[in-house]
Every structure is written in C-alpha cells, then in structure tokens.
Design an enzyme around this catalytic site. Sequence first.
Site, PDB file in Angstrom:
ATOM      1  N   THR A  23      43.784  -7.316 -21.893  1.00  0.00           N
ATOM      2  CA  THR A  23      43.476  -8.291 -22.926  1.00  0.00           C
ATOM      3  C   THR A  23      42.796  -7.559 -24.076  1.00  0.00           C
ATOM      4  O   THR A  23      41.927  -6.714 -23.882  1.00  0.00           O
ATOM      5  CB  THR A  23      42.692  -9.503 -22.380  1.00  0.00           C
ATOM      6  OG1 THR A  23      42.746 -10.543 -23.331  1.00  0.00           O
ATOM      7  CG2 THR A  23      41.245  -9.203 -22.063  1.00  0.00           C
ATOM      8  N   CYS A  29      34.539 -14.319 -26.336  1.00  0.00           N
ATOM      9  CA  CYS A  29      35.296 -14.749 -25.167  1.00  0.00           C
ATOM     10  C   CYS A  29      34.912 -13.852 -23.987  1.00  0.00           C
ATOM     11  O   CYS A  29      34.386 -12.770 -24.166  1.00  0.00           O
ATOM     12  CB  CYS A  29      36.793 -14.604 -25.407  1.00  0.00           C
ATOM     13  SG  CYS A  29      37.409 -15.542 -26.804  1.00  0.00           S
ATOM     14  N   HIS A  46      41.265 -14.915 -19.834  1.00  0.00           N
ATOM     15  CA  HIS A  46      40.564 -14.686 -21.105  1.00  0.00           C
ATOM     16  C   HIS A  46      40.123 -16.067 -21.608  1.00  0.00           C
ATOM     17  O   HIS A  46      40.913 -16.811 -22.168  1.00  0.00           O
ATOM     18  CB  HIS A  46      41.549 -14.020 -22.082  1.00  0.00           C
ATOM     19  CG  HIS A  46      40.983 -13.744 -23.451  1.00  0.00           C
ATOM     20  ND1 HIS A  46      41.578 -12.837 -24.297  1.00  0.00           N
ATOM     21  CD2 HIS A  46      39.933 -14.244 -24.132  1.00  0.00           C
ATOM     22  CE1 HIS A  46      40.886 -12.795 -25.437  1.00  0.00           C
ATOM     23  NE2 HIS A  46      39.898 -13.649 -25.367  1.00  0.00           N
TER      24      HIS A  46
END
Lengths: 161, 206
Positions: A23, A29, A46
């Site tokens: 990711t 996040c 995520h």
Amino acid sequence: MQDNIKVGMADYKVSSHPGVLVTLGLGSCVGIALYDSTTKIIGMAHIMLPSSKIAKTVVNEAKFADTAIVRLLEGMIKLGANKRSITAKLAGGAQMFSFNDSSDSIRIGLRNIAASKEALAELGIPIIAEDVGGNHGRTIELNSSDGKLTIKTVGFGLKYI
Amino acid sequence: MTINFNEFNNIQLDVLREIGNIGAGNAISALAKMINRKIDMSVPKVKILEFNKISDMLIEPEEPVVGILLRMTGDLTGSILFMLDKKSARLLVNMLFGFKESASEFFDEMEMSAIKELGNIMTGSYVAALSMLTSLKVLCSIPDVAIDMAGAILSVPAIEFGKMGETVLFIESEFNEGDNKVIGDFFLIPDVGSYEILLKSLGVIV
C-alpha cells in the site's frame, strides 16, 4: 518474482504464498498487515477512519478499522488461513499537518491506530510489531515468505518490522 | 445527506470546472506577479474518484511533494490543497529569493516560511476569487506545510471527505512556468454538504 498486489485507500486484499501486498503513501490512514505463519497466507487493509459507527450508511466496509479488519480476517480464513497463528503488524496513523485550530480531524491518525488495536484485540489477534504515529507518510510492503513488513519513508529511511 | 457525484450533469461539472479555472487563475496571476514570470495554466479537471483509486491518480504516489493545506470555513467548508513537486518548490524558492542557485533537496527555516507564505498568498487569491464569484463568505485557516509522499498528503483531505461519502471530488488545476517547468496542482475539495451551496450560489439547480 510475482507481481505486487496493490491495496488502495479504503481497500483490503489477501494473498496466498507466494505474494506481496503493497500500500502506497499511508498518511493518517493505518495499514494493517496480517500474516499466518503456518500457511503463509497474508492480508492487508488500508483503513481511513476509526469506526463505522460514525457513518450513517456503511457502503464500503474497507473504509473503517472495525469493519475492515473483520472482513480481512474472513478473507484470509476463506483462503485457508488458521486464525490461531495469525499475527498483526501496524503502520501509519501519522499526523501529516499540524493544524492548531481543528481538534477532531487532526487526531484522526491516533484514533485510527487505537481503533485498529481495539478491533484486533477483539478478534484475539496479537500485534507483534508496529511503526505508527509521527508526522511522516509510509509505504508498506508485506511479504508472504516470512511475514516481514517493509516500511519506506521520505527522509526516515527504510525499516523492517 | 448524500450526493451521488456520478449523477452530476455536464452543466454542473462545467460550473465546477469554471470555479477551478477562475480560482486557480487568480492564484497563478498572484504567483506570476511575485516571481515576475509568465505562467501557463491548463484547463482544470474535475475528477470523481473512489478512494481506492486515489493513489492511481497520482503518477508517483511515493514521490515527495510539498503540500500546503488550508481549511475553508464560513458559508462554504472544505479544503484547499496546493501541491508542488520538490524540484518545483526549489525553483520557486530560488526565484523568490532572487539570488539563489541552490539545488538542495532540503529547505531551511527561512525557505519553509517562504513556501508557506507563497501558499498563503496563492490559496488566498484562490479563495478570494471563489468568494467574489459566488458571493459566499469564505474564511481560510492559516496554511500548513508538509513535505512528504504525494499519496500521504492527498489522503488528508480525502479522509475529511470519507466521513460522508464514498467518492471524492477534486477540482484540479495544473500550471507550469515556461522553460523552468514549475509544475503544481491545486485541489479544491469542498466538503460534501458544500457542493449544493456552491452550485446554488451560481444559479445551478442541484
């Protein structure tokens, strides 16, 4: 060498061995990396927001820590993972900007971390490593061969947990 | 309170595009005056994206960029993000200081402060144009600067948006400065509830 599977924002992916989940650019996040040491099945989520309870309608369960982790675990079990041997690693939850006025939104990173930990605890998945908080972005890469999580940053180097 | 952005019609999208055009146009002419150069701007793009496509939108989500972020409050709420790649930021800083030929990847305190001020003036001009056009009262927070991965920076306003919707709407304006290739992006990201106000203020029925 197999292709890396990309996990987008508000997204989760699972993979059997051999596989690499990536990711890119985690800010506030949080990236949750799960690894089953017996089957080498991996999963990554995520998440953007801590709790699905704040939303009126939950269309995308991958957006929230509480719902995404449950779905992620289900996905791994479907592939044949053993829940008992799954461990978790966390990364992200930074505060990218240091606003002094708004209160709630600046702590979103910390709240995301707390909510992720809570969701993992509820499922009985131990967190064995983490690289969270701070004020820098992270790119994370989870490798199925050993469950190693590579964390790339700008200006803070490369890290393995 | 949900708006389905995919159902925006062409007129509505055109209006949003035009808002981006006028706002960024104003900001860029402020910049052009500051550095005394000619700057070209592209036609703004209105992009409607699902969250998991955001990192695909950026050509290099891991590339370090300079991000200047402000919150808008008042009749309209939302964020404005002004993003510059590091090389462009360096060029602009050199131009602003006039005598500099630095190629350093790092910015000292003075330079960071210059970047912040640059962002302040540009986003201020953007908002002033927006406010004038719509007759809405819009206030701005003090800008904040971060230098980090493009994806991580863009995620900040995206999260704000994620509280309400499933997709994010960006009005993106790009500009570049002649041979020197200063490339920057403006993102106007109104909060979900503000689209209606924005469109209505311009006489577009939502």
